[in-house]
Design an enzyme around this catalytic site. Structure first.
Site, PDB file in Angstrom:
ATOM      1  N   ASP A 133       0.589  -1.331  -0.004  1.00  0.00           N
ATOM      2  CA  ASP A 133      -0.182   0.230   0.334  1.00  0.00           C
ATOM      3  C   ASP A 133       1.304   1.359   0.104  1.00  0.00           C
ATOM      4  O   ASP A 133       1.715   0.971   0.658  1.00  0.00           O
ATOM      5  CB  ASP A 133      -1.483  -0.375   0.867  1.00  0.00           C
ATOM      6  CG  ASP A 133      -1.747   1.162   1.614  1.00  0.00           C
ATOM      7  OD1 ASP A 133      -2.164   1.577   0.489  1.00  0.00           O
ATOM      8  OD2 ASP A 133      -1.812   2.026   2.353  1.00  0.00           O
ATOM      9  N   THR A 142      -2.804   5.126  -3.765  1.00  0.00           N
ATOM     10  CA  THR A 142      -2.308   6.318  -3.378  1.00  0.00           C
ATOM     11  C   THR A 142      -0.496   5.858  -4.275  1.00  0.00           C
ATOM     12  O   THR A 142       0.014   7.239  -3.691  1.00  0.00           O
ATOM     13  CB  THR A 142      -1.728   5.655  -2.124  1.00  0.00           C
ATOM     14  OG1 THR A 142      -1.568   4.237  -1.561  1.00  0.00           O
ATOM     15  CG2 THR A 142      -2.852   5.643  -0.808  1.00  0.00           C
ATOM     16  N   THR A 143      -0.629   4.409  -4.836  1.00  0.00           N
ATOM     17  CA  THR A 143       0.307   4.675  -5.481  1.00  0.00           C
ATOM     18  C   THR A 143       1.087   5.501  -6.651  1.00  0.00           C
ATOM     19  O   THR A 143       1.385   5.709  -7.412  1.00  0.00           O
ATOM     20  CB  THR A 143       0.624   3.001  -5.972  1.00  0.00           C
ATOM     21  OG1 THR A 143       0.663   2.211  -4.711  1.00  0.00           O
ATOM     22  CG2 THR A 143       2.192   2.951  -6.111  1.00  0.00           C
ATOM     23  N   ASP A 183      -8.865  -0.274   2.435  1.00  0.00           N
ATOM     24  CA  ASP A 183      -9.386   0.356   1.162  1.00  0.00           C
ATOM     25  C   ASP A 183      -9.995  -0.104   0.482  1.00  0.00           C
ATOM     26  O   ASP A 183     -10.792   1.861  -0.036  1.00  0.00           O
ATOM     27  CB  ASP A 183      -8.340   0.166   0.319  1.00  0.00           C
ATOM     28  CG  ASP A 183      -6.681   0.487   1.269  1.00  0.00           C
ATOM     29  OD1 ASP A 183      -6.660   1.342   1.873  1.00  0.00           O
ATOM     30  OD2 ASP A 183      -5.630   0.688   0.133  1.00  0.00           O
TER      31      ASP A 183
END
Length: 527
Positions: free
Chosen positions: A61, A94-95, A387
């Site tokens: 994550d 998020t990445t 998530d």
């Protein structure tokens, strides 16, 4: 005449190209660090803390990885921040947001080297971002009116989110768990009502969704193990004063009988407090603090289930779920709001006994019990599921959906390319660069899966020049696939947040032309 030094001895400054270079390199290094975790075939990272216990976290994550890093480079910190905000706002992507910002800066560096002013690049990026957003808006689908279709959209989104996580092997099972849990919320984004309990043992497949609330506590000795139509008083009060406890004060007595009298008075006081609590007409008492033996005995005699030391999160959530309020004084029973549920009983999960509240007031409440081989697996499974839950609650509110697998990036890149052709002047170079940065995301997804990205991206580009193309990268078969048939969907809100946050972060770093590092203030010797 030579100018005196403006800054103190240990302060440093970097100007112009050197400062810009330092910013670009820091941001690109961060993007390269998390790049390999992107997509369904992304790899995990092990984070080991240097503190006591040397805790180990295994995760892919982006936000978790970046949060754990201690970074010196100021530009890199901007990227860590955007990934954190992305995590808080929408929960996923998020990445992607860090990788996209890194790619935008990589392209900007080439433009700056070919003597294009950063302000021109920023203006071009702004036009491109607006154009890309409009392209997404045109292509977004909304099935809110058709509950069946909407539910299958949610399932597809959950499966897409989970396919890049540890739960990818059982993604259909966990996607169904997550969708059922979110649909119970009936449109609220309050994830407090969904509790995630982690119990080592079994395999991930043994996880289940329980309708109700599970409290990780044991039922006391001699108390009823099962209560129907429970009336629950949730409290935060001291129930441990049946011993003499007067802090910082001394009690002088001239004989042991006086001590006995004081203790008897304390006991009487405790008995009165318990009587007041029982007078609320309850059959279950949950306290955040300890309950000593004497009051516990009194509750057991009255046939009341007393649960002590329920942690603060536990009682906050329990009060929310059962519709009660947390009380600390018991003089006016009519002003205290009790919680209600149909059944309280003891259950076993693995080796542990827990207390299960079912048929709660707030029908939205549920508990997801995760089982797994080890604590590390469970922690990562919880992050993955969290998530998915965040993305689903956002999608329930903003029900627009896009296809996944690099499809949105290719759609945006195509529109941005066309805008570049129509734009005169140096801005067009920046707009073209934006399009290349967008295409980097499907390229990285393909690279991480060990596929030939150059070949795949050129095939994709050709496909997207046809009308209403739904092509994206299918990493399972290793070619270009139809995302609609494969059921790979993403939330519009996540994609929009990625696009806008990455552009703003890149713009902020591009504006920098000087980095000043201040010297730490020295402590003066007081000798």
């Amino acid at each position: 005449m030579a100018v005196e030094r403006l800054l103190k001895d240990e302060a440093t400054e970097e100007k112009g190209d050197r400062a810009r270079m330092a910013s670009f390199i820091g941001a690109m290094a961060i993007a390269d660090l998390v790049k390999t975790t992107l997509g369904p075939k992304g790899m995990d990272k092990i984070l080991q803390s240097t503190g006591r216990g040397r805790n180990v976290t295994v995760t892919n994550d982006g936000a978790t990885i970046l949060k754990a890093l201690h970074i010196d480079n100021p530009a890199a910190k901007v990227l860590v921040d955007i990934s954190k905000v992305q995590d808080d706002e929408v929960g996923d992507g998020t990445t992607s947001v860090v990788v996209l910002a890194g790619e935008l800066l990589r392209e900007a560096e080439k433009l700056v080297n070919s003597k294009i002013h950063p302000m021109t690049i920023i203006a071009g990026y702004r036009m491109a971002a607006e154009c890309a957003r409009n392209a997404l808006l045109e292509k977004a689908m909304d099935n809110k009116q058709d509950p069946e279709k909407f539910k299958s959209d949610l399932l597809n989104i959950a499966m897409t989110t989970l396919s890049s996580k540890i739960l990818s092997q059982d993604k259909e099972y966990f996607a169904k768990l997550a969708v059922d849990a979110v649909l119970r919320l009936k449109g609220s984004t309050n994830l407090e009502a969904i509790q995630i309990l982690k119990k080592p043992g079994g395999s991930l497949k043994d996880s289940f969704l329980d309708e109700g609330f599970i409290l990780d506590k044991k039922i006391g000795i001699g108390q009823p193990k099962r209560i129907e139509n429970a009336k629950i008083l949730v409290a935060n009060t001291a129930m441990d004063t049946d011993k003499v406890k007067i802090y910082g004060a001394r009690v002088r007595v001239d004989s042991m009988t006086k001590v006995a009298e004081i203790e008897a008075a304390e006991k009487q006081k405790m008995r009165e407090k318990v009587q007041k609590i029982i007078a609320h007409g309850i059959n279950c008492f949950v306290n955040r603090q300890l309950i000593y033996n004497f009051p516990e005995e009194l509750f057991a005699d009255a046939g009341i289930l007393a649960i002590e030391h329920a942690d603060f999160d536990g009682i906050e959530r329990l009060a929310l779920v059962t519709g009660g309020e947390i009380a600390s004084t018991f003089d006016n029973p009519e002003s205290v709001k009790l919680g209600h549920c149909k059944l309280i009983e003891e259950i076993m999960i693995g080796e542990d006994r827990l207390i299960h509240f079912s048929g709660c007031e707030m029908g939205q409440a549920c508990t997801i019990v995760l089982r797994g081989a080890s604590q590390h697996v469970l922690d990562e499974a919880e992050r993955s599921l969290h998530d998915a839950l965040c993305v689903l609650t956002q999608t329930v509110n903003d029900s627009r959906v896009l296809l996944g697998g690099g499809w949105p990036e290719m759609v945006m890149a195509k529109e941005v390319d066309e805008l570049a052709r129509r734009t005169p002047g140096k801005k067009s170079h920046a707009i073209e660069a934006f399009s290349r940065a967008l295409q980097a995301i499907p390229t990285i997804i393909a690279d991480n899966a060990g596929l030939d990205s150059a070949d795949l991206i050129s095939q994709l580009r050709a496909e997207h020049h046809k009308e209403r193309s739904t092509s994206g990268i299918d990493v399972i078969s290793g070619g270009v696939g139809d995302m609609e048939k494969l059921g790979i969907s993403e939330s519009f809100k996540v994609k929009q947040a990625v696009l806008l946050s990455a552009t703003e972060a890149a713009e902020m770093i591009l504006r920098v032309d000087e980095i000043i590092t201040c010297a730490p203030r020295k402590r003066e010797d007081r000798m």
